[in-house]
Design a protein around this motif. Sequence first.
Motif, short mmCIF file in Angstrom:
data_model
loop_
_atom_site.label_atom_id
_atom_site.label_comp_id
_atom_site.label_asym_id
_atom_site.label_seq_id
_atom_site.Cartn_x
_atom_site.Cartn_y
_atom_site.Cartn_z
N UNK A 6 0.85 -1.21 0.00
CA UNK A 6 0.00 0.00 0.00
C UNK A 6 0.88 1.26 0.00
N UNK A 7 1.84 1.30 0.92
CA UNK A 7 2.71 2.48 1.03
C UNK A 7 3.54 2.67 -0.23
N UNK A 8 3.99 1.56 -0.78
CA UNK A 8 4.80 1.65 -2.00
C UNK A 8 3.98 2.28 -3.14
N UNK A 9 2.72 1.91 -3.21
CA UNK A 9 1.88 2.49 -4.28
C UNK A 9 1.68 3.99 -4.04
N UNK A 10 1.46 4.36 -2.77
CA UNK A 10 1.29 5.79 -2.45
C UNK A 10 2.56 6.56 -2.82
N UNK A 11 3.70 6.01 -2.43
CA UNK A 11 4.97 6.68 -2.71
C UNK A 11 5.20 6.82 -4.21
N UNK A 12 4.73 5.83 -4.94
CA UNK A 12 4.85 5.89 -6.40
C UNK A 12 4.07 7.08 -6.97
N UNK A 13 3.02 7.49 -6.31
CA UNK A 13 2.19 8.60 -6.81
C UNK A 13 2.74 9.95 -6.37
N UNK A 14 3.14 10.09 -5.09
CA UNK A 14 3.52 11.44 -4.63
C UNK A 14 4.98 11.57 -4.17
N UNK A 15 5.72 10.49 -4.18
CA UNK A 15 7.12 10.55 -3.72
C UNK A 15 7.20 10.20 -2.25
N UNK A 16 8.26 9.47 -1.87
CA UNK A 16 8.32 8.96 -0.50
C UNK A 16 8.43 10.07 0.53
N UNK A 17 9.01 11.23 0.14
CA UNK A 17 9.16 12.31 1.13
C UNK A 17 7.82 12.90 1.55
N UNK A 18 6.77 12.61 0.77
CA UNK A 18 5.45 13.14 1.11
C UNK A 18 4.52 12.08 1.69
N UNK A 19 5.10 10.94 2.06
CA UNK A 19 4.35 9.92 2.79
C UNK A 19 5.03 9.81 4.16
N UNK A 20 4.49 10.55 5.13
CA UNK A 20 5.16 10.65 6.43
C UNK A 20 4.79 9.46 7.31
N UNK A 21 5.84 8.87 7.95
CA UNK A 21 5.59 7.71 8.80
C UNK A 21 6.23 7.86 10.17
N UNK A 22 7.25 8.69 10.23
CA UNK A 22 8.00 8.87 11.47
C UNK A 22 7.13 9.55 12.52
N UNK A 23 7.17 9.04 13.76
CA UNK A 23 6.29 9.59 14.79
C UNK A 23 6.47 11.09 14.96
N UNK A 24 7.72 11.55 14.89
CA UNK A 24 7.92 13.00 15.12
C UNK A 24 7.35 13.84 13.96
N UNK A 25 7.29 13.24 12.77
CA UNK A 25 6.71 13.98 11.63
C UNK A 25 5.19 13.93 11.64
N UNK A 26 4.65 12.79 12.06
CA UNK A 26 3.20 12.64 11.97
C UNK A 26 2.47 13.25 13.18
#
Length: 477
Positions: A6-26
Amino acid sequence: MNVDDFLEELEGVIGSQYVLRDAKDTAPYLTDWRGIYQGVAIAVVLPKHTAQVASIVQICRKYKIAIIPQGGNTSLTGSATPETTGAQIVLSLKRMNAIRNIDLQNQTMTLEAGCILQVAQEEASKHQVFFPLSLAAQGSCTIGGNLATNAGGTNVLRFGNARDLCLGLEVVTPQGEILHGLRGLRKDNTGYDLRNLFIGSEGTLGIITAAVMKLFAAPTKKSSALVAVSDFSDMLRLLQFLQKRANAELTAFEMMTRESIELTLQHFPQFDIPLVHQASFTILIELFEYQEDSSETATSMLESLLEEAMQQELLEDAVIANSLAQVKDFWQIREHITLAQAKEPENLKFDISFALSKLERFMTETGQMLEDACPGIRIINFGHLGDGNLHYNLCAPKDASKGYIASQGERIQEIVYAQIDKYEGSISAEHGIGQLKREHLKAHRGDVAYEMMLAIKQALDPENLFNPNKVLIPKQL
Ligand code: FAD
Ligand code: 2HG
Ligand code: ZN
């Protein structure tokens, strides 16, 4: 479901830097402004374009992942906070903040959903026009969030709420399709009004990606006054008097009770109310003036009207702002009431409205009932009086022990909600329902209306993917 796929597909659309997962970022996206709700999310995604939003929705449909749209995250009802299941994503519109177009002939502005309200106001004034939506959260809240909540604020009296200011929307549907509606038409009776369905739907029916908003002539001058009034009915008479007599436009009539001002000055002692007589109610009045060389300015008009009102014994005291700095000071006091109350450890908020003719009876009766039930309870009552909208907020008594509001909350709500029903008011005038009031919506909106809302949700979002369990409590969908 494989989360990595799922995450890989999202990253494919908007780039991994715009899929935040790190607790301090989210973290900032997972709790609400009041700090009441704490959610969990698989990721926070930040698309830049409408087509990306549509692709994200399609991916979420494929994996059956729910989406929580989020703008500035200033909701006062927990509506933009994900649930605790950890099976949802937050879709932040923050990066979609372009001003797509200003059309001065049509007096409209096309904004992306993530455009900050204050930026929109400033852009309008750069073009010598005026965008009237105005609220204390304007430095953070977004146009998309304003429309999704049908925000009100301080200029509704003259210009209406977010709904009244909107001429068209671009929306991504729960099927991942794009509904194009940005033509900026003032007349368009072609079937059901879909725009108005999305406005106020709090992200449960569609993701607003852009909007056409109305612009207005910029006032040449604003004139503001603080007015002390001791009697509620005099306040309403003053409102009518000004509406009838002011040639310049009455744009704001904001009420602050003595208790709300005291609380604000207690937490923010840098402010001052320059009135000699402090009365039960202080009103912040604003007039807009449009003529450059008129012999009677808004200020001179306000002066003579307030003098006349004083002769008619409608008010005790008044002070007109003598500079732009003083206008700002007046508004700072009004806008800091929410911040002052946020500093109190325990409070309850009611954002309610009534026909103006019923407000006084509601206030007198409810105040007494609350005092009888909870002696010493502090009622921090203020709001957009011209719109019949009270922010009827409560704080624990000064000497109360910790946990007072938690233990008395249910009883207090029973009293206030029964009184709202008795006086045929609304349980949410401008802040929406979110998760804070969804049970109350079900209990107070009436079965017919509630069933219709469920049917609309079911028709547009049959898989319950958009902001599930906000606003409505779904039947087993
Ligand atoms: P968020 O809080 O991010 O989201 C609110 C809701 O809208 C959520 O349900 C979210 O899912 C949905 N949403 C957000 N963006 C979109 C989108 N693009 N598409 C679909 N759904 C979306 N409100 C008033 O009405 N009047 C006031 O005077 C007022 N004063 C306030 C003062 C303070 C200090 C604070 C903290 C809040 C105040 N509010 C007021 C409440 C709040 O600012 C408004 O509800 C505002 O409109 C929310 O905008 P937002 O961008 O922060 O939305
Ligand atoms: C306002 O009018 C906002 O200032 C916030 O709607 C109200 O704090 C509140 O309850
Ligand atoms: Zn308000």
